[in-house]
Design a protein around this motif. Structure first.
Motif, mmCIF file in Angstrom:
data_model
loop_
_atom_site.group_PDB
_atom_site.id
_atom_site.type_symbol
_atom_site.label_atom_id
_atom_site.label_comp_id
_atom_site.label_asym_id
_atom_site.label_seq_id
_atom_site.Cartn_x
_atom_site.Cartn_y
_atom_site.Cartn_z
ATOM 1 N N CYS A 238 34.791 -7.148 38.683
ATOM 2 C CA CYS A 238 36.213 -6.833 38.574
ATOM 3 C C CYS A 238 36.531 -6.581 37.102
ATOM 4 N N LEU B 38 39.289 -3.220 40.160
ATOM 5 C CA LEU B 38 40.082 -3.135 38.935
ATOM 6 C C LEU B 38 41.350 -3.945 39.154
ATOM 7 N N LYS C 114 44.952 -4.304 37.920
ATOM 8 C CA LYS C 114 45.909 -3.512 37.138
ATOM 9 C C LYS C 114 47.302 -3.925 37.577
ATOM 10 N N LEU D 136 38.095 5.437 32.462
ATOM 11 C CA LEU D 136 37.082 4.803 33.315
ATOM 12 C C LEU D 136 36.083 5.807 33.872
ATOM 13 N N TRP E 84 42.211 -4.016 33.694
ATOM 14 C CA TRP E 84 42.765 -2.807 33.088
ATOM 15 C C TRP E 84 43.379 -3.096 31.715
#
Ligand code: ADP
Ligand code: MG
Length: 312
Positions: A229, A293, A295, A255, A232
């Motif tokens: 993981c 991710l 975020k 990314l 961000w």
């Protein structure tokens, strides 16, 4: 007078003296000879750049020479290897002395900077295609592999993310103030040799970011049979990349864009104290396969394949 293959090599590629003691015989015979010090393994890699695929037709030859060598040294860096020597295979549509002078300048200046000897190669005619094979040494069984990441390891990277990707966007017409700094990342990346050497005995896995962080970290995850993981908010983005994202909404660019040639590596929590240098922690290795991710507080799957040559 037209340059023959032999005089072309003499004029542009033969260096005065070998820079490192491992070079037993350089350019001029059927093979070069390289002595591998006792207690070390030879790390070998090759990368090709094809006009129209890896660089624009008419690209600056000095920058091309630099980048061709840099992308190969970057592979050595990602293994924790110390670069020793390279071979250079050139396929040229014609002999253009000005082009060759600039190309060899960019190539040999970077070789000089890292104490790398150009020990041989091949020169042929055809569509512009540039191949380097790079060789380095790494202490026996100490090479940084893609397969060593463990659940709970922290994920780090050197440098910043997305500057080269922004450089490509600028080349394709994106307008931004003071583009020189990011263009430099795209045109003349610097291989992270010192970081690779410093990560031996510290990192559990390592890769260089050539095809984009998501795709390259994905290789570590597959080889190590783990997931990850990324955070961000932790990603090291330059002011210009942040500005690009704010303007376009294209937050995935850093990314997925390639060409950064930074290192992405994992470190077990008990070795974090041994990390010496400016590295950014960007996420954690997890047991669940795949890349995620976090975020704005939510975790989502992130899928990126990177650039694939035969996927059309
Ligand atoms: P051979 O025919 O035996 O392969 P070549 O005539 O191709 O030899 O090359 C002569 C020498 O020049 C060899 O040592 C080769 O490694 C070197 N060489 C050829 N092309 C290059 C190049 N582009 N850069 C560096 N060395 C080269
Ligand atoms: Mg030959």
């Amino acid at each position: 007078m037209a340059l023959t293959e032999f005089s072309l090599i003499q004029q542009f590629f033969v260096q005065q003296k070998p820079k490192n003691t491992s070079t037993a015989l350089g350019i001029g015979d059927d093979c070069a000879l390289l002595s591998v010090p006792v207690g070390y393994q030879l790390a070998i890699t090759a990368d090709t750049m094809v006009e129209g695929v890896h660089f624009f037709a008419g690209a600056d030859p000095e920058q091309l020479g630099h980048k061709l060598l840099a992308v190969n040294l970057s592979d050595l860096a990602s293994m924790g290897a110390k670069p020793l020597a390279v071979t250079l295979a050139l396929t040229l549509p014609s002999v253009d002395a000005d082009w060759l002078r600039c190309f060899s300048k960019g190539f040999l200046n970077l070789a000089e900077q890292y104490g790398v000897d150009l020990i041989g190669g091949d020169t042929t005619s055809g569509p512009l295609t540039l191949t380097v094979q790079a060789m380095g040494v790494v202490p026996n069984h100490k090479a940084l592999l893609r397969s060593g990441a463990k659940v709970g390891d922290l994920i780090y990277m050197t440098g910043a993310l997305g500057d080269a990707g922004l450089g490509l966007k600028i080349n394709l017409g994106y307008q931004c103030p003071q583009p020189d700094a990011v263009l430099q990342h795209f045109n003349t990346p610097n291989p992270q040799i010192a970081a690779g050497l410093a990560l031996i005995d510290v990192a559990s896995a390592c890769i260089d970011i050539s095809d984009g962080l998501a795709a390259d970290l994905g290789h570590i995850l597959e080889c190590s049979q783990v997931g990850a993981c990324l955070e961000w908010e932790a990603l090291p983005l330059s002011a210009l990349v942040q500005r690009y994202i704010a303007e376009t909404g294209d937050w995935a660019m850093p990314l997925t864009a390639g060409d950064d040639y930074q290192l992405c590596f994992t470190v077990s929590p008990d070795k974090v104290a041994q990390l010496k240098g400016e590295y950014t922690p960007i996420g954690i290795i997890e047991a669940t396969p795949g890349l995620r991710l976090r975020k704005s507080g939510t975790v989502q799957a992130f899928v990126s394949k990177g650039y694939e040559h035969f996927s059309k």
